[in-house]
Design an enzyme around this catalytic site. Structure first.
Site, PDB file in Angstrom:
ATOM      1  N   GLU A 261      37.888  43.135  44.651  1.00  0.00           N
ATOM      2  CA  GLU A 261      39.107  42.849  43.987  1.00  0.00           C
ATOM      3  C   GLU A 261      39.324  41.492  44.173  1.00  0.00           C
ATOM      4  O   GLU A 261      39.804  40.911  45.107  1.00  0.00           O
ATOM      5  CB  GLU A 261      40.164  43.961  44.284  1.00  0.00           C
ATOM      6  CG  GLU A 261      41.644  43.457  43.702  1.00  0.00           C
ATOM      7  CD  GLU A 261      41.757  43.588  42.095  1.00  0.00           C
ATOM      8  OE1 GLU A 261      42.271  42.583  41.512  1.00  0.00           O
ATOM      9  OE2 GLU A 261      41.073  44.656  41.640  1.00  0.00           O
ATOM     10  N   THR A 305      41.117  43.366  35.590  1.00  0.00           N
ATOM     11  CA  THR A 305      40.228  44.244  35.969  1.00  0.00           C
ATOM     12  C   THR A 305      39.687  45.246  35.066  1.00  0.00           C
ATOM     13  O   THR A 305      38.286  45.429  35.202  1.00  0.00           O
ATOM     14  CB  THR A 305      40.822  45.064  37.109  1.00  0.00           C
ATOM     15  OG1 THR A 305      41.225  44.178  38.342  1.00  0.00           O
ATOM     16  CG2 THR A 305      40.045  46.181  37.702  1.00  0.00           C
ATOM     17  N   HIS A 421      44.398  42.341  46.423  1.00  0.00           N
ATOM     18  CA  HIS A 421      45.026  42.044  45.287  1.00  0.00           C
ATOM     19  C   HIS A 421      46.635  41.634  45.288  1.00  0.00           C
ATOM     20  O   HIS A 421      47.101  41.669  46.477  1.00  0.00           O
ATOM     21  CB  HIS A 421      45.273  43.623  44.704  1.00  0.00           C
ATOM     22  CG  HIS A 421      45.745  43.728  43.037  1.00  0.00           C
ATOM     23  ND1 HIS A 421      47.106  42.909  42.877  1.00  0.00           N
ATOM     24  CD2 HIS A 421      45.331  44.154  42.009  1.00  0.00           C
ATOM     25  CE1 HIS A 421      47.030  43.045  41.333  1.00  0.00           C
ATOM     26  NE2 HIS A 421      45.882  43.934  41.112  1.00  0.00           N
ATOM     27  N   ASP A 480      35.834  40.838  40.408  1.00  0.00           N
ATOM     28  CA  ASP A 480      36.112  41.108  39.040  1.00  0.00           C
ATOM     29  C   ASP A 480      36.848  39.845  38.233  1.00  0.00           C
ATOM     30  O   ASP A 480      36.624  39.968  37.015  1.00  0.00           O
ATOM     31  CB  ASP A 480      37.156  42.334  39.119  1.00  0.00           C
ATOM     32  CG  ASP A 480      38.376  42.346  39.780  1.00  0.00           C
ATOM     33  OD1 ASP A 480      38.540  41.225  40.790  1.00  0.00           O
ATOM     34  OD2 ASP A 480      39.170  42.911  39.677  1.00  0.00           O
ATOM     35  N   HIS A 481      37.773  39.038  38.944  1.00  0.00           N
ATOM     36  CA  HIS A 481      38.355  37.939  38.310  1.00  0.00           C
ATOM     37  C   HIS A 481      38.971  37.172  39.405  1.00  0.00           C
ATOM     38  O   HIS A 481      38.896  37.356  40.610  1.00  0.00           O
ATOM     39  CB  HIS A 481      39.410  38.624  37.341  1.00  0.00           C
ATOM     40  CG  HIS A 481      40.414  39.618  38.164  1.00  0.00           C
ATOM     41  ND1 HIS A 481      41.378  39.059  38.928  1.00  0.00           N
ATOM     42  CD2 HIS A 481      40.560  40.937  38.171  1.00  0.00           C
ATOM     43  CE1 HIS A 481      41.992  40.001  39.223  1.00  0.00           C
ATOM     44  NE2 HIS A 481      41.751  41.135  38.964  1.00  0.00           N
TER      45      HIS A 481
END
Length: 687
Positions: A261, A305, A421, A480-481
């Site tokens: 994440e 996500t 996150h 993911d990003h």
């Protein structure tokens, strides 16, 4: 002097005077937000001129509605319009701070599916100064209540109100004409909302986005079987062949996909105060049996996500606005990794320590063909076990093991971590790493949650080694990003040890890890350029599946003849030779700006057309649900009714299959459980 004040008072005591005042105040706060809260990148006289005046035409149109009404009603209508406009401006300021983008109707529509724990995030994102956008309304109400400004009860001539409406439309079209001359194809070729707001304004963006949303809803109803042909023709020309040195090397192996994440590539081998942030991932990254890609980019947009998952599982891009999983995850037909693999004898499962409805996963995963979805209902929940968006990673990995041990082999298992996150929070007992010292409260704890994720991953790897799963599995890790948005430029500059950050630097900052590990795999650092859209074809070829029939816009990262043009969702791109951001061309090797010669212009135009075409075609596939018209050889369409993610149903099914096949880890080890083989230092579990 006093006569001028009296004239001004007399003017403000007219309905038109109040109209001019409220429009002027609205313009002032909008232009202030453009320069302080958004990063629109206006360059040159024309762009700065348009940025300065673009709030005015729409304001004249919208506030001018009140001029058609009489007395107090006209004044209250102007205030109500100002309140609605201010709420829209405020919402975009807050949203932009985290996502570097503007709100869309797709995001608003899906907000109920993604709002879990957002309250805590909003508390971190909102700044007290954001509320200044409501100050003019309060001031105007006070001026009216205490009669510093008096209500003008005389009627405003309808022909004058109509003239104001006509004037506003003339200004809007003139503004668009200037904008389109400065950036050709502003509303047809761009995928970046920043351009629309910069050139036309926040209200015009809302109108255009509303039109796009309407157009999207019509696309599905009007789609027809022949619409798939241009997609197939494009893919036939652009699909790359597998690298036979690697094709089938992982055939029959279990597949673990570990979703890191908000994890960016710069964290690999990064140190704070001389200490490695991610020692376990660093070791994994440099392992001789790990293929590690150091020019791998995330390609997400507003779906973040969910966009990453869409690309990973389907090799389809996320949408330019909103989340495809939220808007189209339930109704659309897909040819996703879980379905492809389950039809070849794999068990397929997703693990996520949060509510199943987040990003509409409980419905989307059925459309993708996941047989099992182990969500928060499967995990032990205590207040101390969760932080931010769900279960802490150490507890998540340990609790996931009790379901992994029951999965029939071979299996495809995706584990989605959560602790790293935003807003990057950890309780004191889990903090074991120093924060950075950029002075940015959002950025500085990022390395602490990343370090915690790394520890959790290390514990999971130990479990795989102890149980023997490592020997019979392919381990895939991907970020993911981004974790740190482009709005934190000063902090990013400090993290990268640079004085100034350019658009080129920010593009390179979008790199995320991608690693594939398997015993016996010929590893090393691979410098090929690629992105999340390329994951699925890469994995399928490693598994020995030459999948030339399903719709995939990515290409095998190991293919010797693949294109290395990486498309960003906003239409920008990066390649080994050029990086193109907002129309500016950079030399990818050194970041210098290039003024292309005719030969380079031709090459760049070809790349840009390639990016625009694949993004557009991918959008058509999703918006038109075109896969419902396509029946590729060797693939059976998913029937969502086949899946039930309730705990009791899943447990019964796992027990039944294992009784017949005896292929689970527990059956292979002849054990009742593997709890004693999983070691964690999670302080919550020691209690």
């Amino acid at each position: 002097m006093s006569s001028n004040i009296k004239k001004s008072r007399r003017f403000l005591n007219t309905k038109f005077g109040f109209f001019v005042l409220i429009v002027a105040l609205f313009w002032l706060k909008t232009y202030f937000a453009y320069n302080v809260d958004f990063t629109l990148g206006a360059k040159g006289g024309i762009q700065n001129f348009l940025l300065a005046i673009n709030p005015i035409p729409a304001a004249l149109l919208i506030f001018g509605i009140a001029l058609y009404f009489k007395g107090k009603l006209a004044y209250w209508l102007m205030l109500i319009i100002d309140l609605i406009e201010s709420i829209w401006l405020f919402a975009n300021i807050v949203y932009y701070r985290e996502f570097s983008d503007f709100l869309s109707f797709g995001v608003i529509k899906g907000s109920g599916d993604v709002q879990n724990n957002l309250g805590k995030s909003l508390a971190e994102i909102i700044h007290p100064l954001d509320f200044i956008v409501f100050l003019d309304i309060i001031v105007l109400i006070i001026l009216l209540l205490f009669k510093f400004i008096k209500v003008d009860h005389s009627p405003f001539k309808k022909k004058n109100a109509f003239a104001m409406t006509i004037l506003s439309f003339v200004l809007i079209f003139a503004e668009f004409g200037i904008a389109n001359a400065n950036r050709s194809g502003l509303l047809t070729r761009t995928f970046d909302n920043n351009y629309i707001v910069k050139y036309l304004g926040l209200n015009e963006y809302a109108a255009f986005n509303g039109y796009q949303t309407y157009k999207e809803s019509k696309t599905r109803s009007e789609a027809k079987p022949s619409d798939i042909k241009p997609v197939l023709d494009y893919l036939k020309k652009n699909r790359s062949s597998p690298n036979m040195e690697y094709f089938g090397k992982a055939k029959g192996k279990n597949v673990f996909v570990i979703h890191l994440e908000s994890f960016q590539q710069f964290l690999i081998n990064y140190k704070v105060d001389g200490k490695e942030v991610t020692p376990n991932l660093n070791k994994f990254y440099g392992n001789k049996n790990t293929l590690s890609f150091d020019n791998f980019y995330h390609q997400v947009s507003q779906g973040k996500t969910s966009d990453a998952e869409m690309m990973l599982e389907n090799s389809l891009f996320g949408l330019p606005q909103g989340s495809a999983m939220v808007s189209y995850g339930t109704q659309n037909t897909y040819q996703a990794a879980p379905a492809i693999l389950s039809q070849r004898g794999y068990s397929t499962a997703a693990f996520h320590g949060d509510v199943p409805s987040f990003w509409n996963r409980d419905n989307t995963y059925k459309s993708w063909g996941y047989q099992y979805f182990f969500d928060s209902d499967y995990y032990t929940e205590k207040p101390s076990y969760s932080v931010g968006y769900g279960l802490k990673d150490k507890i998540f990995f340990k609790d996931s093991a009790k379901y992994i041990q029951k999965l029939p082999q071979p299996f495809y298992a995706k584990l989605i971590t959560l602790t790293n996150h935003y807003p990057y929070e950890l309780d004191k007992q889990n903090i074991s790493f120093p924060a950075t010292k950029t002075g940015d409260d959002t950025v500085d704890p990022y390395v602490q949650t990343a370090h915690y994720l790394d520890q959790a991953f290390g514990e999971f790897v130990n479990y795989l080694n102890k149980t023997g799963l490592m020997k019979n599995s392919m381990i895939v890790l991907y970020g993911d990003h981004y974790g740190i948005s482009n709005n934190h430029r000063p902090a990013i500059a400090q993290l990268l040890h640079k004085k100034n950050i350019t658009s080129y630097d920010l593009a390179q900052f979008q790199k995320v890890p991608f690693m594939i590990h398997m015993n016996g795999l010929k590893g090393g650092i691979d410098h090929t350029y690629g992105g999340e859209i390329d994951v699925l074809p890469t994995l399928l070829h490693l598994l020995g599946i030459k999948d030339d029939n399903t719709i995939q816009f990515g290409n095998d990262l190991l293919s010797p003849n693949r294109s290395q043009v990486v498309a960003f969702r906003n239409g920008d791109l990066v390649s080994p030779k050029y990086t193109i951001i907002g129309g500016t061309v950079y030399n990818t090797e050194n970041g210098s700006v290039i003024n292309p010669n005719p030969s380079q212009q031709k090459e760049i135009k070809s790349m840009q057309n390639h990016v625009t075409t694949e993004l557009s075609l991918s959008d058509k596939v999703i918006l038109g649900d075109l896969l419902r018209f396509y029946n590729p050889k060797g693939f059976t369409k998913v029937n969502k009714k086949d899946f039930n993610y309730k705990y009791s149903s899943a447990m019964k099914q796992l027990d039944k299959i294992d009784k017949d096949k005896k292929s689970s880890l527990l059956s292979k080890l002849r054990k009742n459980n593997t709890d004693n083989l999983y070691t964690t230092n999670a302080p919550e579990l020691k209690k």
